[in-house]
Design a protein around this motif. Structure first.
Motif, PDB file in Angstrom:
ATOM      1  N   ALA A 129      -4.469  -4.693   8.110  1.00 58.18           N
ATOM      2  CA  ALA A 129      -3.616  -4.333   7.086  1.00 58.18           C
ATOM      3  C   ALA A 129      -4.403  -4.191   5.454  1.00 58.18           C
ATOM      4  O   ALA A 129      -5.017  -4.930   5.099  1.00 58.18           O
ATOM      5  N   GLU A 130      -3.654  -3.286   4.878  1.00 61.28           N
ATOM      6  CA  GLU A 130      -5.441  -3.539   3.161  1.00 61.28           C
ATOM      7  C   GLU A 130      -3.877  -2.826   1.824  1.00 61.28           C
ATOM      8  O   GLU A 130      -2.736  -1.719   2.226  1.00 61.28           O
ATOM      9  N   SER A 131      -3.388  -3.081   1.126  1.00 64.31           N
ATOM     10  CA  SER A 131      -2.884  -2.872   0.170  1.00 64.31           C
ATOM     11  C   SER A 131      -2.796  -3.467  -1.232  1.00 64.31           C
ATOM     12  O   SER A 131      -3.890  -4.559  -1.509  1.00 64.31           O
ATOM     13  N   ASP A 182      -0.733   3.645  -6.154  1.00 62.23           N
ATOM     14  CA  ASP A 182      -0.340   2.276  -5.144  1.00 62.23           C
ATOM     15  C   ASP A 182      -1.154   2.841  -3.945  1.00 62.23           C
ATOM     16  O   ASP A 182      -1.273   4.254  -4.076  1.00 62.23           O
ATOM     17  N   HIS A 183      -1.787   1.795  -2.776  1.00 62.18           N
ATOM     18  CA  HIS A 183      -2.849   2.854  -1.647  1.00 62.18           C
ATOM     19  C   HIS A 183      -2.060   1.780  -0.717  1.00 62.18           C
ATOM     20  O   HIS A 183      -2.092   0.735  -1.444  1.00 62.18           O
ATOM     21  N   ALA A 184      -1.578   2.275   0.189  1.00 60.48           N
ATOM     22  CA  ALA A 184      -1.780   0.965   2.015  1.00 60.48           C
ATOM     23  C   ALA A 184      -2.519   1.570   2.445  1.00 60.48           C
ATOM     24  O   ALA A 184      -2.037   2.837   2.740  1.00 60.48           O
ATOM     25  N   HIS A 226      -2.349  -2.185  -5.661  1.00 62.57           N
ATOM     26  CA  HIS A 226      -1.744  -2.223  -6.691  1.00 62.57           C
ATOM     27  C   HIS A 226      -1.901  -2.126  -7.711  1.00 62.57           C
ATOM     28  O   HIS A 226      -2.445  -2.913  -8.526  1.00 62.57           O
TER      29      HIS A 226
END
Length: 133
Positions: free
Chosen positions: A83-85, A45-47, A87
């Motif tokens: 915002a960036e997410s 996961d990266h946020a 997975h």
């Protein structure tokens, strides 16, 4: 009897057959069972979030002695939001099963036949010899 018991001739003769058999039974029963599984799960996961706010302002107000009035306003406003997410998900696996059964039966039969003859003869016509030492 010996040769000194009256000089008689002694003889013994025998002949015959023997029959025997051998029976052997050998039995094996076996089974085998194997099970194997292997599962792997990969996850990442990266946020990220970003917020920027920029404000600038200027206000001038002037009132003169003669009653004149001057007013000026300059204003700048800048807002930025991001915002960036991300997975990532991956799974792999393997599963195996093995089962085996084994049965064995060995039978051995052997027939043994033999013939024999046996003879013992004492001859009393020849005198005994004694070796001189």
């Amino acid at each position: 009897m010996s040769e000194y018991d009256g000089g008689m001739d002694y003889g013994h003769v025998e002949a015959g057959q023997e029959h025997e058999s051998l029976d052997q039974l050998h039995q094996v029963n076996a089974s085998e069972s194997d099970y194997n599984n292997q599962f792997n799960v990969y996850e990442q996961d990266h946020a990220a979030a970003e917020s920027t706010s920029f404000d600038q302002g200027r206000h001038v107000e002037f009132t003169g002695a003669d009653g004149s009035h001057y007013e000026e306003s300059n204003f700048t406003s800048y807002d930025h939001s991001a915002a960036e997410s991300d997975h990532i998900f991956a799974a792999e696996g393997s599963e195996s099963s093995h089962q085996a059964e084994f049965s064995q039966l060995d039978a051995l039969r052997a027939q043994l036949n033999s013939a024999f003859s046996e003879a013992t003869v004492i001859d009393t016509d020849t005198p005994p010899s004694i070796a001189a030492g």
